[in-house]
Design an enzyme around this catalytic site. Sequence first.
Site, PDB file in Angstrom:
ATOM      1  N   CYS A 120     -75.101  33.440 -23.263  1.00  0.00           N
ATOM      2  CA  CYS A 120     -74.028  32.976 -24.154  1.00  0.00           C
ATOM      3  C   CYS A 120     -74.535  32.677 -25.561  1.00  0.00           C
ATOM      4  O   CYS A 120     -73.722  32.441 -26.468  1.00  0.00           O
ATOM      5  CB  CYS A 120     -73.382  31.700 -23.599  1.00  0.00           C
ATOM      6  SG  CYS A 120     -72.672  31.845 -21.962  1.00  0.00           S
ATOM      7  N   HIS A 140     -66.769  28.501 -16.339  1.00  0.00           N
ATOM      8  CA  HIS A 140     -66.326  29.502 -15.374  1.00  0.00           C
ATOM      9  C   HIS A 140     -65.307  28.893 -14.413  1.00  0.00           C
ATOM     10  O   HIS A 140     -65.149  29.384 -13.293  1.00  0.00           O
ATOM     11  CB  HIS A 140     -67.517  30.037 -14.579  1.00  0.00           C
ATOM     12  CG  HIS A 140     -68.353  31.015 -15.337  1.00  0.00           C
ATOM     13  ND1 HIS A 140     -69.304  31.801 -14.737  1.00  0.00           N
ATOM     14  CD2 HIS A 140     -68.387  31.346 -16.651  1.00  0.00           C
ATOM     15  CE1 HIS A 140     -69.896  32.574 -15.641  1.00  0.00           C
ATOM     16  NE2 HIS A 140     -69.355  32.303 -16.816  1.00  0.00           N
ATOM     17  N   GLU A 163     -47.655  17.070 -22.027  1.00  0.00           N
ATOM     18  CA  GLU A 163     -48.295  15.931 -22.673  1.00  0.00           C
ATOM     19  C   GLU A 163     -49.748  16.217 -23.055  1.00  0.00           C
ATOM     20  O   GLU A 163     -50.221  15.804 -24.116  1.00  0.00           O
ATOM     21  CB  GLU A 163     -48.232  14.714 -21.747  1.00  0.00           C
ATOM     22  CG  GLU A 163     -48.851  13.445 -22.321  1.00  0.00           C
ATOM     23  CD  GLU A 163     -48.073  12.870 -23.504  1.00  0.00           C
ATOM     24  OE1 GLU A 163     -48.637  12.009 -24.207  1.00  0.00           O
ATOM     25  OE2 GLU A 163     -46.904  13.274 -23.718  1.00  0.00           O
ATOM     26  N   HIS A 213     -62.961  35.884 -16.302  1.00  0.00           N
ATOM     27  CA  HIS A 213     -64.326  35.402 -16.547  1.00  0.00           C
ATOM     28  C   HIS A 213     -64.358  33.888 -16.751  1.00  0.00           C
ATOM     29  O   HIS A 213     -64.936  33.167 -15.956  1.00  0.00           O
ATOM     30  CB  HIS A 213     -64.889  36.141 -17.770  1.00  0.00           C
ATOM     31  CG  HIS A 213     -66.287  35.780 -18.129  1.00  0.00           C
ATOM     32  ND1 HIS A 213     -67.168  36.690 -18.680  1.00  0.00           N
ATOM     33  CD2 HIS A 213     -66.981  34.610 -18.057  1.00  0.00           C
ATOM     34  CE1 HIS A 213     -68.329  36.100 -18.900  1.00  0.00           C
ATOM     35  NE2 HIS A 213     -68.231  34.832 -18.542  1.00  0.00           N
ATOM     36  N   GLU A 297     -34.832  35.235 -41.818  1.00  0.00           N
ATOM     37  CA  GLU A 297     -34.149  35.436 -43.099  1.00  0.00           C
ATOM     38  C   GLU A 297     -33.083  36.518 -42.981  1.00  0.00           C
ATOM     39  O   GLU A 297     -33.370  37.666 -42.664  1.00  0.00           O
ATOM     40  CB  GLU A 297     -35.167  35.811 -44.171  1.00  0.00           C
ATOM     41  CG  GLU A 297     -34.612  35.913 -45.579  1.00  0.00           C
ATOM     42  CD  GLU A 297     -35.689  36.271 -46.593  1.00  0.00           C
ATOM     43  OE1 GLU A 297     -35.340  36.504 -47.756  1.00  0.00           O
ATOM     44  OE2 GLU A 297     -36.876  36.321 -46.221  1.00  0.00           O
ATOM     45  N   SER A 430     -41.098  36.507 -37.681  1.00  0.00           N
ATOM     46  CA  SER A 430     -40.781  36.378 -39.098  1.00  0.00           C
ATOM     47  C   SER A 430     -42.043  36.553 -39.925  1.00  0.00           C
ATOM     48  O   SER A 430     -43.158  36.343 -39.446  1.00  0.00           O
ATOM     49  CB  SER A 430     -40.162  35.001 -39.373  1.00  0.00           C
ATOM     50  OG  SER A 430     -40.029  34.763 -40.759  1.00  0.00           O
ATOM     51  N   SER A 431     -41.856  36.926 -41.182  1.00  0.00           N
ATOM     52  CA  SER A 431     -43.003  37.047 -42.090  1.00  0.00           C
ATOM     53  C   SER A 431     -43.557  35.680 -42.462  1.00  0.00           C
ATOM     54  O   SER A 431     -44.700  35.561 -42.902  1.00  0.00           O
ATOM     55  CB  SER A 431     -42.609  37.811 -43.354  1.00  0.00           C
ATOM     56  OG  SER A 431     -41.539  37.166 -44.014  1.00  0.00           O
ATOM     57  N   LYS A 464     -44.152  43.676 -40.122  1.00  0.00           N
ATOM     58  CA  LYS A 464     -42.888  43.841 -39.397  1.00  0.00           C
ATOM     59  C   LYS A 464     -42.302  45.244 -39.531  1.00  0.00           C
ATOM     60  O   LYS A 464     -41.406  45.610 -38.772  1.00  0.00           O
ATOM     61  CB  LYS A 464     -41.872  42.807 -39.881  1.00  0.00           C
ATOM     62  CG  LYS A 464     -42.252  41.371 -39.551  1.00  0.00           C
ATOM     63  CD  LYS A 464     -41.190  40.401 -40.033  1.00  0.00           C
ATOM     64  CE  LYS A 464     -39.917  40.550 -39.225  1.00  0.00           C
ATOM     65  NZ  LYS A 464     -38.843  39.660 -39.718  1.00  0.00           N
ATOM     66  N   ASP A 490     -32.154  42.014 -40.097  1.00  0.00           N
ATOM     67  CA  ASP A 490     -31.271  42.496 -41.162  1.00  0.00           C
ATOM     68  C   ASP A 490     -31.934  43.601 -41.975  1.00  0.00           C
ATOM     69  O   ASP A 490     -31.320  44.135 -42.899  1.00  0.00           O
ATOM     70  CB  ASP A 490     -30.894  41.340 -42.095  1.00  0.00           C
ATOM     71  CG  ASP A 490     -32.103  40.810 -42.870  1.00  0.00           C
ATOM     72  OD1 ASP A 490     -33.106  40.477 -42.217  1.00  0.00           O
ATOM     73  OD2 ASP A 490     -32.044  40.733 -44.106  1.00  0.00           O
TER      74      ASP A 490
END
Length: 531
Positions: A120, A140, A163, A213, A297, A430-431, A464, A490
């Site tokens: 690792c 693991h 929570e 993994h 939008e 959305s952008s 998009k 739109d």
Amino acid sequence: MGVPSEGAVGNVNGNEVGTTASFAGYMETRGVREARVLASELCRHMYTLGWFSGTGGSITIKVHDDSIPKPRQLVVISPSGVQKERMVPEDMYVLSSDGFILSTPPLKPYPHKPPKCTDCTPLFMKVYEMRDAGAVIHSHGMESCIVTMILPFSKEFRITHMEMIKGIKGHGYHDELVVPIIENTAHEAELVESLTEAITAYPKTTAVLVRNHGVYVWGDSWISAKTQAECYHYLFDAAIKLHQLGLDWSTPTHGPIRSINGIWGCNGTMSRGLKVGGLSLDDMIEPSQRCILLDIEGTTTPISFVTDVLFPYAHANVGKHLAATFDSEETQDDINLLRSQIQHDLEHGVVGAVPIPPDYVGKELVIASFVANVEAMIRADRNITALKQLQGHIWKTGFQSNELVGVVFDDVPEALERWHASGIKVYIYSSGSREAQQLIFSNSNYGDLRKYFCGFFDTTMGNKKETHSYFEILRTVGIDRPSDMLFVTDVFQEAVAARAAGLEVVISIRPGNGPLPENHGFRTIETFLEI
């Protein structure tokens, strides 16, 4: 990685020490001893949790020293292929901040194998480099494996309204926790590239799942990493148990997972003659999809709210916001994104881009140059992540101070309630940044509407107007048939891209929206009650 040659003088975190007596003395400092003791204790503890069984799993901790900047602090790392429940401080490796092994564990008699630093290590070092972490845990734990198998094609794990989400840095109860999932490889070191991409794409995450993994979790300190790892494992386990009960962990209500057929919003039980909102069901769209993907939008929200309220507010407050929050971690993340975008703009001759001066000229001049670039981006109405993320944080201040209130069309809450009651999953694409999207719906003129949404997507999924973005959303949500998702927008170009990905598409006709091409070939609606 390697070991400095015998007799050489090395630079360890800014201190010149030899590789013999000087190194030995340095390794015996109180900070190194305490970090080794702590790492071995945590290995033994995490073995009891099932995170480090079968010699798997690993942990690394920075050697804390107030006199040394965190990026230059020594690193303690657990070894590979050893019994974690029997770990002792002497079993730990010590590395320099740039990955050179400074101290190795002693050889042990048969049947112990020769010591080996964990595979690792390159991933740990990459997290330290990118996130300035104080500790990283690689678990693991069974739940971290199984949770990636529930939706085998998804690139994200998502959960909300639990929570324990509050135990994850930067998240609250109502927030959606998103953890990226990367694909496993035969050798751990081969994960570095995909881990790097995931950390870059998800700047808020403090964990990355590896399919089939385990999970990597990091924090500012060992306490933060340990606490968050416990919360992540709790949430993974909760998702698995909810899945076993047939309940949806990704929705605010955690209601039953349903497969919807027939008419949306009525469980297929309404008669054909019933009138809804003045519309006959004969006029309503009757797709067989089980998910709706909404633009904001011009679809849920008037274009004028964005152009006449949100954009001017961000434009007017960008300098004030940067000056007030410049040294915060959030704003520094925004600034780093802006620096990269501005450099790209300068290299490509984008109009309005100006160089950012070096920090030593003073904060005021640096901020002024950022303001000039951001204002140019806003004037050009650019849909780029760096701008959208900063705007979202400026708007957050406005919503928190009640200077801003989100606006949705009057039919939106009723439609959302109807779809929700029928078990239909609704997502936003959305952008604007995910955070900005949630601000609009949590502070709307109809109250907090977030309970009706299962997730929020922004341009980190892609542009998009590009088809591959919708493929990414389908994979993330876990939908096998693209036609099972209805996209409402739109924008004609977005509709074309979504249709090319196989989604069903309708175009929203709202006051203030731009004209559509003649013979565009899409079904249109003027209200969500037509769905």
